[in-house]
Design an enzyme around this catalytic site. Structure first.
Site: not given
Ligand code: 0O2
Length: 275
Positions: A30, A53-54, A66, A87, A149, A165
């Site tokens: 898409k 990524r999975v 958490r 991303r 996401e 990160h």
């Protein structure tokens, strides 16, 4: 009959992962199509590149714990929104919002949540635009509505987030205060850089636009003068040409535009006389 289910109805983790992989592929396709279409219409690519990524099962389990959930297949699908993550990296901040709009306008995508960490950055300095969406995955016997996401950010924001990160992993007991402070300052420098790049781009676009507008007016004037040869005598045309050269040398678009309009009226007058 159309059977529509959610990922929570999947039978095994293998099936769940296959569905998330499929959701990612659809999102990537898409986005690639939207980028190509945008490039065709506006003559530039809003998307620099896309990664996806999975999420690894250990990271999913860590996140569930958490948030106080048991690590079960059902909880994973229900509470972990970023198992499928895309991303999207852009050059300019304004492109981020353009892409977000284009995604929201897709009829088969449902936007479940938006976190705008550009308008409201995290205390760490983290900036990025996050969307949680629901996308249908078409299997042989059913359609599975699947969450994904989408993180949209500039190259500079991505550089900062990637470094920060990796530091989170390096410092097992948390990033020391003095490093945090420097990271926060770097995030502010990145904001300045993004703003500066956007302004430079806007200035270039503005000057390109005014160049194109001027070129079009000049083409119209030359065309009108050429057409006048059919009606006016050569002395009058030389006079008009001299006036045009004078205005042209002043390099003033407004004057050129006024001259072009006056020339239209003159031509109209000559045409009426001829009839
Ligand atoms: P990973 O390894 O990238 O997958 P949370 O608050 O994280 O428990 P939520 O609602 O998913 O739950 O949070 P949010 O704020 O939407 O953040 C989701 C993802 O954004 C994170 O995933 C990171 O990828 C990224 N992110 C958020 N905050 C920061 C930050 O301060 N620095 C960096 N570098 N990235 C951030 P994960 O699962 O944390 O990690």
């Amino acid at each position: 009959m159309e059977i529509r289910v959610t990922g929570e109805d999947a039978d095994s983790s293998e099936e769940v992962m296959l569905i998330y992989q499929a959701a990612l592929r659809q999102m990537e396709t898409k986005l690639a199509v939207l980028n190509e279409e945008f490039k065709m219409v506006h003559k530039y690519n809003p998307i620099e590149h896309i990664t996806s990524r999975v999420k690894k099962s250990e990271s999913i389990a860590k996140k569930l714990r958490r948030h106080g959930y048991d690590v079960t297949l059902e909880n994973m699908v229900k509470y972990c929104n970023d198992i499928a993550g895309v991303r999207v990296i852009c050059s300019f901040t304004s492109d981020i919002y353009r892409i977000a709009d284009m995604i929201s306008n897709q009829s088969d995508i449902r936007v479940l949540a938006i976190k705008d960490y550009i308008a409201s950055p995290k205390p760490s300095g983290y900036r990025s635009y996050h969307m949680i969406v629901m996308i249908p995955v078409y299997l042989s016997d059913r359609i599975v509505d699947t969450k994904a996401e989408i993180q949209i950010r500039t190259m500079a924001m991505n550089f900062w987030a990637t470094v920060e990160h990796s530091l989170q992993y390096k410092y097992k007991h948390g990033i020391p205060e003095h490093i945090r402070e420097r990271l926060y300052n770097s995030a502010e420098a990145i904001l300045t850089l993004d703003n500066e790049m956007s302004q430079i781009r806007e200035e270039i676009m503005d000057s390109q636009n005014s160049f194109n507008i001027k070129a079009n007016i000049i083409a119209e004037i030359l065309n009108s003068i050429e057409n006048l040869y059919a009606y006016a005598n050569s002395r009058e045309i030389v006079k008009i040409q001299d006036e045009f050269f004078k205005i042209y040398s002043e390099n003033d678009s407004d004057k050129l535009e006024r001259f072009s309009k006056e020339l239209d009226i003159v031509a109209e007058g000559y045409r009426a006389q001829k009839l």
